[in-house]
Write an enzyme that holds these catalytic residues in place. Structure first.
Site, PDB file in Angstrom:
ATOM      1  N   GLU A 200      38.542  30.745  31.004  1.00 15.82           N
ATOM      2  CA  GLU A 200      39.640  30.786  31.974  1.00 15.82           C
ATOM      3  C   GLU A 200      39.535  29.660  33.001  1.00 15.82           C
ATOM      4  OE1 GLU A 200      41.582  33.932  35.195  1.00 15.82           O
ATOM      5  OE2 GLU A 200      39.449  34.051  34.710  1.00 15.82           O
TER       6      GLU A 200
ATOM      7  N   ASP B 265      45.677  32.545  33.150  1.00 12.13           N
ATOM      8  CA  ASP B 265      46.005  33.303  34.350  1.00 12.13           C
ATOM      9  C   ASP B 265      47.115  32.553  35.076  1.00 12.13           C
ATOM     10  OD1 ASP B 265      46.014  34.219  37.102  1.00 12.13           O
ATOM     11  OD2 ASP B 265      44.108  35.223  36.664  1.00 12.13           O
TER      12      ASP B 265
ATOM     13  N   GLU C  14      45.701  41.238  37.591  1.00 14.01           N
ATOM     14  CA  GLU C  14      44.527  40.877  38.380  1.00 14.01           C
ATOM     15  C   GLU C  14      44.980  40.467  39.781  1.00 14.01           C
ATOM     16  OE1 GLU C  14      40.348  38.721  37.346  1.00 14.01           O
ATOM     17  OE2 GLU C  14      42.087  37.405  37.450  1.00 14.01           O
TER      18      GLU C  14
END
Length: 260
Positions: free
Chosen positions: A143, A178, A241
């Site tokens: 990520e 993300d 998240e």
């Protein structure tokens, strides 16, 4: 239709961690993720998943000394043996919890560090993790994280993550995209999703920008992106998240359409 997994590290903080499973299920979530499971026996967490009819979507491999500021070890020279042990630990937990994806954090690197050396270690470690995970039918994800929230983190850009995946040649190594981190570092979310969805993205996560609250707060048009994600054929979990601005359940109006 997008499928959302509650991130129990950030959401439901008004509850003790083990009570967050039930709280998420009561709000309609069918899956959960969190940073780390290692403070609890895997069997205990598996029992909670079963009790509340939840699927484990994702967790991170051991990140080194988190309490003292470490944020992963995959790109840190001299920590290769420790990294291999972290792979074993993560795979052991995954075998009990049933998730099919594992995230390995790169770590923090000094501004004056030899980045080529760190990258070489990172590529070799991640290739090792992917090879071990493949034996269990699991996917490894890496990520890019923004430099505002995590200064010094080694991996920051989607394109760099894709290059590392391509370089290893591992079919089960993908990018954890993300949208919060990407918006801060690069923007152009829709174009990047279109470019990377088919071959490169293994997991998605969301949060409002710039404050990391609910996705209906801030500058990103998430309803448009959710429709686009559907159009692009993504059928995995989307990890929520984010840090709720208030009580978690009260802030879920944005998700009522999908949680039921």
């Amino acid at each position: 239709m997008p499928r959302f997994a509650a991130n129990l590290t950030m959401m439901y903080r008004e509850h003790a961690f083990l009570d967050r499973f039930g709280a998420a299920a009561a709000d309609g979530f069918k899956a959960v993720e969190y940073l780390f499971p290692y403070d609890y026996p895997a069997a205990d967490l598996a029992a909670l998943l079963k009790k509340h009819n939840l699927e484990q979507a994702l967790f991170n491999a051991p990140p080194g000394d988190w309490a003292n500021g470490e944020r992963g070890i995959a790109a840190l020279p001299g920590r290769e043996d420790e990294f291999k042990l972290s792979v074993d630990t993560a795979l052991q937990y995954a075998s009990v919890l049933g998730n099919r994806k594992l995230h390995f954090m790169a770590g923090l690197v000094a501004a004056d560090a030899d980045r080529a050396r760190h990258r070489d270690v990172y590529v070799r470690n991640i290739a090792y993790a992917a090879a071990q995970a493949a034996q269990h039918g699991l996917t490894v994800v890496i990520e890019p994280i923004n430099t505002r929230d995590m200064p010094g983190y080694f991996l920051n850009l989607q394109g760099d993550a894709k290059k590392i995946c391509d370089e290893t040649g591992a079919a089960n190594l993908k990018v954890q995209f993300d949208l919060y981190h990407c918006q801060i570092m690069e923007g152009d979310l829709a174009v990047k999703l279109k470019q990377m969805m088919k071959n490169d993205i293994g997991h998605l996560q969301i949060a409002g920008v710039p404050d990391r609250h609910e996705p209906d707060l801030g500058e990103v048009n998430y309803p448009y992106l959710f429709d686009l994600i559907d159009e692009l054929g993504y059928d995995g979990w989307i990890g929520c998240e984010y840090i709720p601005k208030g009580a978690t359940s009260a802030g879920l109006g944005w998700a009522k359409k999908w949680l039921g």
